[in-house]
Design a protein around this motif. Structure first.
Motif, PDB file in Angstrom:
ATOM      1  N   VAL A 121      -9.001  -4.965  10.312  1.00  0.00           N
ATOM      2  CA  VAL A 121      -8.270  -4.156   9.327  1.00  0.00           C
ATOM      3  C   VAL A 121      -7.070  -3.405   9.911  1.00  0.00           C
ATOM      4  O   VAL A 121      -5.943  -3.521   9.413  1.00  0.00           O
ATOM      5  N   LYS A 124       2.659   6.748   4.774  1.00  0.00           N
ATOM      6  CA  LYS A 124       2.750   5.781   5.874  1.00  0.00           C
ATOM      7  C   LYS A 124       3.237   6.463   7.149  1.00  0.00           C
ATOM      8  O   LYS A 124       2.747   6.179   8.235  1.00  0.00           O
ATOM      9  N   ASN A 171      -2.903  -2.374  -2.336  1.00  0.00           N
ATOM     10  CA  ASN A 171      -3.870  -1.906  -1.332  1.00  0.00           C
ATOM     11  C   ASN A 171      -3.316  -2.254   0.047  1.00  0.00           C
ATOM     12  O   ASN A 171      -2.391  -3.061   0.168  1.00  0.00           O
ATOM     13  N   CYS A 172      -3.890  -1.650   1.093  1.00  0.00           N
ATOM     14  CA  CYS A 172      -3.494  -1.979   2.468  1.00  0.00           C
ATOM     15  C   CYS A 172      -4.340  -3.111   3.021  1.00  0.00           C
ATOM     16  O   CYS A 172      -4.039  -3.645   4.090  1.00  0.00           O
ATOM     17  N   ILE A 173      -5.434  -3.442   2.327  1.00  0.00           N
ATOM     18  CA  ILE A 173      -6.361  -4.476   2.779  1.00  0.00           C
ATOM     19  C   ILE A 173      -6.758  -5.348   1.588  1.00  0.00           C
ATOM     20  O   ILE A 173      -6.524  -4.977   0.436  1.00  0.00           O
ATOM     21  N   CYS A 183       0.802  -1.219   0.000  1.00  0.00           N
ATOM     22  CA  CYS A 183       0.000   0.000   0.000  1.00  0.00           C
ATOM     23  C   CYS A 183       0.833   1.266   0.000  1.00  0.00           C
ATOM     24  O   CYS A 183       1.933   1.309   0.544  1.00  0.00           O
ATOM     25  N   VAL A 210      -9.207   2.525   4.020  1.00  0.00           N
ATOM     26  CA  VAL A 210      -8.650   2.311   5.359  1.00  0.00           C
ATOM     27  C   VAL A 210      -9.391   3.164   6.388  1.00  0.00           C
ATOM     28  O   VAL A 210      -9.818   2.675   7.444  1.00  0.00           O
ATOM     29  N   LYS A 229       4.120  -7.058   5.141  1.00  0.00           N
ATOM     30  CA  LYS A 229       3.153  -6.977   4.049  1.00  0.00           C
ATOM     31  C   LYS A 229       2.459  -8.300   3.742  1.00  0.00           C
ATOM     32  O   LYS A 229       1.401  -8.322   3.125  1.00  0.00           O
ATOM     33  N   LYS A 239      -3.398  -4.882  11.081  1.00  0.00           N
ATOM     34  CA  LYS A 239      -2.588  -5.319   9.936  1.00  0.00           C
ATOM     35  C   LYS A 239      -2.008  -4.116   9.195  1.00  0.00           C
ATOM     36  O   LYS A 239      -0.837  -4.128   8.793  1.00  0.00           O
ATOM     37  N   VAL A 240      -2.823  -3.062   9.019  1.00  0.00           N
ATOM     38  CA  VAL A 240      -2.343  -1.846   8.337  1.00  0.00           C
ATOM     39  C   VAL A 240      -1.185  -1.221   9.135  1.00  0.00           C
ATOM     40  O   VAL A 240      -0.166  -0.831   8.562  1.00  0.00           O
ATOM     41  N   SER A 249       0.532   6.993  10.307  1.00  0.00           N
ATOM     42  CA  SER A 249       0.641   5.980  11.362  1.00  0.00           C
ATOM     43  C   SER A 249       0.181   6.489  12.724  1.00  0.00           C
ATOM     44  O   SER A 249      -0.535   5.782  13.434  1.00  0.00           O
TER      45      SER A 249
END
Length: 319
Positions: free
Chosen positions: A81, A28, A180-182, A20, A282, A94, A84-85, A32
């Motif tokens: 979700v 990022k 993607n992040c998910i 992502c 997200v 990842k 994990k992100v 965060s």
């Protein structure tokens, strides 16, 4: 490794890599901290709301059971979700297994649909409370809440199960990097060497059927509420009802519009940065979860009083 019917070689993919914000790596870093704070707020506020309703006997009423159900949905969505992100942001973890990816996909689709359906039931609850106050105790009962919960679970669990099934049955020809992040359905399925038209059509059909029907009924409910509120003659009653229902309606619109924006940005992805839909996806799993307990719960006088009682008991126990 197997030969696919169109001549390509199909390699069994055992895991995926969530790659992502590759075009905006600095996101990022600055995302965060606020994402962590929103996650902590969502988990903390929803947990406090659940504990308060569970321990305070005066809150054992249908409306508060609906709030509890909403809080449970928010907690599950956040836990599915956001950890994990954050693991990707902080530790560059990842990798996600093939089955974990499709499980995450199912939970996201199912629980977002359940949250939308719960908003609809809560809008009906407010409609009955304001438009038919004398009939409220006979209509909104514990039995009604139980039936609404069963309907919400069954409708969304059954209709969304085919989204991960259709994606999982595709042939993945060695590609395993998800932009993607998910594990969003369309982000995963486009890695396949199969035709994914059915996946796209089914995803959009389910989304518009579930969320579209819920939003339509919510708007109808709040239209009737607004008409009833404007007829109230008691001094301050209209302002109080508008304040409460207005904040609820704004939150529901926020929940729905961020989904619509995500859909339209996904369709118009050539005109905007591909990272924008990823960011919206997200945030949609954490911002409503952080706001719901505040708007629906803490602003409610009975819940505020329940929290105060719990704090008083906690202080007395320490002594």
């Amino acid at each position: 490794m197997t030969a696919h019917q169109n001549g390509t070689i199909s390699v069994q993919v055992s895991d995926f890599l969530l790659n992502c914000f590759v075009r905006s790596p600095s996101w990022k870093l600055w995302l965060s901290l606020p994402l962590s704070l929103l996650f902590l707020l969502a988990m903390g506020a929803n947990s406090v709301l659940l504990i308060t309703i569970w321990l305070e006997a005066s809150l054992h009423e249908p409306m508060y059971y609906l709030l509890s159900f909403l809080s449970l949905l928010d907690i599950v969505l956040c836990l599915t979700v956001i950890p994990k992100v954050l693991a990707i942001f902080w530790f560059d973890l990842k990798s996600i297994s093939f089955y974990a990816c499709f499980l995450q996909m199912y939970i996201m689709n199912c629980f977002l649909g359940m949250e939308s359906c719960t908003f609809m039931v809560m809008a009906y609850d407010r409609y009955v409370a304001i438009c038919h106050p004398l009939r409220y105790p006979s209509i909104i009962t514990d039995h009604f809440v139980a039936k609404a919960a069963i309907f919400t679970l069954a409708r969304n669990a059954l209709l969304t199960i085919f989204i991960p099934i259709l994606s999982a049955r595709l042939h993945y020809c060695g590609k395993n990097i998800i932009d993607n992040c998910i594990c969003a359905n369309l982000s995963v399925s486009k890695l396949s060497c199969d035709n994914i038209a059915l996946n796209r059509i089914f995803q959009l059909t389910v989304a518009w059927t579930l969320l579209g029907s819920d939003l339509t009924l919510i708007i109808f409910s709040y239209t009737f509420i607004l008409r009833a509120v404007l007829r109230l003659k008691t001094k301050g009653a209209a302002a109080k009802a508008l304040s409460t229902c207005g904040s609820h309606f704004i939150l529901i619109l926020f929940f729905s519009t961020i989904l619509l924006v995500f859909v339209f940005t996904h369709i118009a992805k050539k005109k905007i940065s591909p990272d924008i839909p990823v960011l919206l996806n997200v945030l949609h799993h954490v911002i409503p979860a952080a706001l719901n307990p505040i708007v629906y719960g803490v602003r409610t006088q009975e819940i505020k009083e329940g929290i105060r009682k719990l704090l008083r008991r906690a202080r007395e126990n320490r002594k």
